[in-house]
Each structure stands twice: as structure tokens, then as C-alpha cells.
Scaffold this motif. Structure first.
Motif, mmCIF file in Angstrom:
data_model
loop_
_atom_site.group_PDB
_atom_site.id
_atom_site.type_symbol
_atom_site.label_atom_id
_atom_site.label_comp_id
_atom_site.label_asym_id
_atom_site.label_seq_id
_atom_site.Cartn_x
_atom_site.Cartn_y
_atom_site.Cartn_z
ATOM 1 N N ILE A 140 0.845 -1.206 -0.086
ATOM 2 C CA ILE A 140 0.105 -0.117 -0.109
ATOM 3 C C ILE A 140 0.937 1.281 0.008
ATOM 4 C CG2 ILE A 140 -1.881 1.378 1.171
ATOM 5 C CD1 ILE A 140 -2.689 -1.235 2.414
ATOM 6 N N LEU A 141 1.768 1.230 0.955
ATOM 7 C CA LEU A 141 2.584 2.588 1.121
ATOM 8 C C LEU A 141 3.484 2.705 0.008
ATOM 9 C CD1 LEU A 141 3.698 2.374 4.939
ATOM 10 C CD2 LEU A 141 1.925 3.784 3.806
ATOM 11 N N LYS A 142 3.990 1.716 -0.827
ATOM 12 C CA LYS A 142 4.750 1.671 -2.016
ATOM 13 C C LYS A 142 4.346 2.183 -2.995
ATOM 14 C CE LYS A 142 4.246 -3.225 -3.238
ATOM 15 N NZ LYS A 142 3.797 -2.868 -4.700
ATOM 16 N N ASP A 143 2.822 2.392 -3.034
ATOM 17 C CA ASP A 143 2.012 2.595 -4.296
ATOM 18 C C ASP A 143 1.736 4.096 -4.003
ATOM 19 O OD1 ASP A 143 2.061 -0.152 -5.303
ATOM 20 O OD2 ASP A 143 0.173 -0.439 -3.850
ATOM 21 N N ILE A 144 2.208 4.582 -3.167
ATOM 22 C CA ILE A 144 1.921 6.405 -3.024
ATOM 23 C C ILE A 144 2.932 6.844 -4.251
ATOM 24 C CG2 ILE A 144 1.989 8.145 -1.768
ATOM 25 C CD1 ILE A 144 1.787 6.593 0.864
ATOM 26 N N PRO A 145 2.381 7.893 -4.690
ATOM 27 C CA PRO A 145 3.096 8.506 -6.085
ATOM 28 C C PRO A 145 4.430 9.247 -5.396
ATOM 29 C CG PRO A 145 0.764 8.924 -6.265
ATOM 30 C CD PRO A 145 0.786 8.258 -5.025
ATOM 31 N N ILE A 147 6.546 9.523 -3.356
ATOM 32 C CA ILE A 147 7.064 9.223 -2.005
ATOM 33 C C ILE A 147 7.026 7.733 -1.815
ATOM 34 C CG2 ILE A 147 6.300 9.363 0.515
ATOM 35 C CD1 ILE A 147 4.975 11.982 -0.090
ATOM 36 N N GLY A 148 6.022 6.684 -2.245
ATOM 37 C CA GLY A 148 6.137 5.685 -2.149
ATOM 38 C C GLY A 148 7.467 4.887 -2.655
ATOM 39 N N LYS A 149 7.977 5.333 -3.722
ATOM 40 C CA LYS A 149 9.116 4.690 -4.388
ATOM 41 C C LYS A 149 10.206 5.197 -3.753
ATOM 42 C CE LYS A 149 11.519 4.125 -8.842
ATOM 43 N NZ LYS A 149 11.502 4.395 -10.150
ATOM 44 N N ILE A 150 10.237 6.307 -3.061
ATOM 45 C CA ILE A 150 11.515 6.923 -2.336
ATOM 46 C C ILE A 150 11.690 6.179 -0.925
ATOM 47 C CG2 ILE A 150 12.611 9.008 -1.315
ATOM 48 C CD1 ILE A 150 11.430 10.581 -3.659
ATOM 49 N N PHE A 151 10.701 6.213 -0.363
ATOM 50 C CA PHE A 151 11.012 5.929 1.314
ATOM 51 C C PHE A 151 10.381 4.334 1.366
ATOM 52 C CE2 PHE A 151 10.532 10.565 1.306
ATOM 53 C CZ PHE A 151 11.542 10.774 1.994
ATOM 54 N N PHE A 152 9.343 3.972 0.698
ATOM 55 C CA PHE A 152 8.794 2.617 1.094
ATOM 56 C C PHE A 152 9.116 1.574 0.050
ATOM 57 C CE2 PHE A 152 6.012 6.013 2.804
ATOM 58 C CZ PHE A 152 6.379 5.956 4.269
ATOM 59 N N THR A 153 9.888 1.711 -0.942
ATOM 60 C CA THR A 153 10.262 0.576 -1.905
ATOM 61 C C THR A 153 11.687 0.080 -1.714
ATOM 62 O OG1 THR A 153 8.468 1.633 -3.524
ATOM 63 C CG2 THR A 153 10.039 0.023 -4.342
ATOM 64 N N ASN A 154 11.642 -1.198 -1.619
ATOM 65 C CA ASN A 154 13.232 -1.649 -1.531
ATOM 66 C C ASN A 154 13.934 -1.010 -0.386
ATOM 67 O OD1 ASN A 154 12.952 -3.371 -3.548
ATOM 68 N ND2 ASN A 154 13.532 -2.328 -5.091
#
Length: 319
Positions: A140-145, A147-154
Motif C-alpha cells: 500500500i505505502l509503496k504505491d503512493i506516487p 513518496i512510495g518509491k523513495i521511502f517505502f520501496t526496497n
């Protein structure tokens, strides 16, 4: 590589390297808020790193993906047991806090390497763990535009646990009766004693909590960065955590912020080639950067940051 991808790499690496510093810096905060200087955090991290890897290698087949998380708790318990040495020396035997902590830092690597050779057929290091923290993407958090990719992905799951722990520690120290008593013991133990507070018990509590968090910090290093244990697994992180504690002014939230800053500095040696501004700087300079920054911070702030008034003093209960 686009800017969002670069930021994602920077944030992820900074969090991986800052997680152990946050845990250990918070541990030092509890100890020094109670009036006990704990320069033995480095040694506590060594014992935590060793305990976590031994537990991980022994139980990974049975515990699966939960192994590194349970190993954190085991490392914390070992950190508590190891920190009892410092507590007895400083509280009961009234030894100099710096000398006691230095002895812990000298004892831990030798003891851990010796035990490693005993357990693993004379080898000076362990095998690499299969079950480690790796990188996590939060649903869910990783899908935030953006921000999700920067803070919650990998990214690093232990880092977010450490950030949450910092908030909890802040509430404990500044919003609970226990925290008030701990701070009073670190500021004016005689006055605290006259109010019925057991100064020795509170100081023990501060040191043992620092042992638990320092052990957890070491376990994070060994299970997310080095992935094994050797004499060089912990190489100055305990002292950097102390610098973060001083830079953060013994406030858990401030310590967290300082630790993230130092974690970013530590990560430069790994991710420097991805950052356009510094990609041409020789990697050796980026690898020594966190230690240089630590020295600069200590020189620049150690006289300006006022710790607990009774920090480092020996308390003798009056009759």
C-alpha cells in the motif's frame, strides 16, 4: 537514471546504515540520562552482532524468515548480560566510567572472536547467513506516487522499527514516571534519593536498557550489512552512535535525526557512484567521510551540548 530512482537509492542506503546507529544511540541516551557514561557501546554491539549471527545460523532452518527478527531479541538479551559488567563496575564498585567502558570495548572483540573459533572449527569468522533483513517494500505505502518509491520501496524494515523505537523512547523518557525518575537521577542523584528514588536501581535500569538496544544495534549490522560475524563486523559504529547521541542532545528524536545523518555519511562509500555531485570523488575518501564527520561533530558540539548534570559522577548513598 532519473532523480526519483537516485533519491530512492540514497534514502534506502541511508536507512540501512542508520538503523544500528539509532538503536545504539538510543541505548546510550538511556544510560547517560541516568548518569552513567557508556563508552562501551561499541563492545555491546560486537556481542550483539556475534550472538545474532550464531543464533541465525543455528535456527534459520526451523524459524525461516522470522529468524533475523528473533535474533534481534536474542542479541538484546546478550547485550543486557554484557552490560551488567559496566553496571557493576560503575554503580557498585564506583569505577571510572570511561575506563570501564574502554575495558568492555577491548574485551568484546577478543571474546567474540575466541568463541567464533571455538564454535566454528578454528575459523576467525562465521559463514554468511541466508535469512537476513535484505530490503523490504511496504504494501500500500509503496504505491503512493513519488513518496512510495523513495521511502517505502526496497528499503530497510529495521530502520522503520528503529524510528518507531525512537518515538517510543521519547515518550518513555519525557512523558512517564520512569523517565522522570531516570532524568532526576542523572541531574541530581542526591535530591532524587531524598525523594525516595532508588538511585542505584535507576542507574542499573539505564545501563541495562542501553545494553539491550546496543545489542540490537549490533544484530542489525551483522544481519543487514555484513551478513556474517568477524572481528571487523563492528568497526566504529558504537562511537558514531555516541556522536549521534551528543549531536542529538540526549533527546531520542534528536538522536534519531543525527543517526540518520551519520548513516547517510556511512552509505556514501557504497552509493557515491550514483550521486552526480560526488561520483568522481575517490571511494576511499567517501569511506572515511563518516569518521571525519564524527570527529568534526564531537569537536564542534561536545562543549556546546550540555548533557545530564550528574553524568559520569559516582554516587555514594549518604547515611
Amino acid at each position: 537514471m532519473d532523480m526519483i530512482s537516485i533519491l530512492s537509492i540514497i534514502v534506502s542506503s541511508a536507512l540501512i546504515y542508520s538503523a544500528p546507529l539509532i538503536f545504539t544511540g538510543l541505548g546510550g541516551t538511556f544510560s547517560e540520562r541516568g548518569g552513567i557514561v557508556n563508552v562501551g557501546l561499541e563492545g555491546t554491539m560486537v556481542m550483539g552482532a556475534f550472538a545474532a549471527i550464531v543464533f541465525n545460523l543455528s535456527n534459520a532452518d526451523n524459524l525461516g524468515k522470522m529468524t533475523p527478527w528473533i535474533a534481534l531479541l536474542v542479541a538484546g538479551v546478550v547485550g543486557i548480560l554484557f552490560s551488567i559488567i559496566h553496571a557493576i563496575a560503575t554503580v557498585n564498585l564506583r569505577a571510572n566510567h570511561i575506563v570501564s567502558g574502554t575495558v568492555m570495548n577491548m574485551l568484546a572483540p577478543a571474546l567474540a572472536v575466541f568463541l567464533t573459533k571455538v564454535l566454528y572449527e578454528g575459523k576467525g569468522q562465521t559463514a554468511f547467513v541466508v535469512q537476513n533483513f535484505g530490503k523490504t517494500s511496504f504494501p500500500i505505502l509503496k504505491d503512493i506516487p513519488v513518496i512510495g518509491k523513495i521511502f517505502f520501496t526496497n528499503t530497510s524494515a529495521p530502520a522503520y522499527v528503529a524510528i518507531l523505537t525512537a518515538v517510543v523512547c521519547y515518550l518513555i523518557i519525557f512523558k512517564t514516571t520512569f523517565g522522570l525518575r531516570l532524568r532526576s537521577v542523572g541531574e541530581h542523584p542526591q535530591a532524587a534519593d531524598t525523594l525516595g528514588i532508588n538511585v542505584y536501581a535507576m542507574r542499573y535500569a539505564g545501563v541495562l536498557i542501553s545494553g539491550f538496544l546496543g545489542g540490537v544495534g549490533g544484530a542489525v549490522v551483522s544481519q543487514s550489512i555484513s551478513l556474517n560475524f568477524s572481528g571487523s563486523t563492528i568497526a566504529g559504529q558504537g562511537f558514531i552512535a555516541m556522536a549521534a547521541m551528543i549531536f542529538g542532545k540526549w533527546n531520542p528524536v534528536g538522536v534519531m535525526g543525527a543517526a540518520i545523518f551519520f548513516g547517510f555519511a556511512q552509505s556514501l562509500g557504497v552509493i557515491g557512484s550514483y550521486i552526480p555531485i560526488i561520483q568522481n570523488i575517490p571511494s576511499v575518501y567517501l569511506q572515511i567521510a563518516p569518521y571525519i564527520i564524527t570527529i568534526i561533530v564531537l569537536v564542534g558540539f561536545i562543549g556546546k551540548s550540555q548533557g545530564p548534570a550528574a553524568n559520569g559522577t559516582t554516587y555514594i548513598k549518604s547515611k
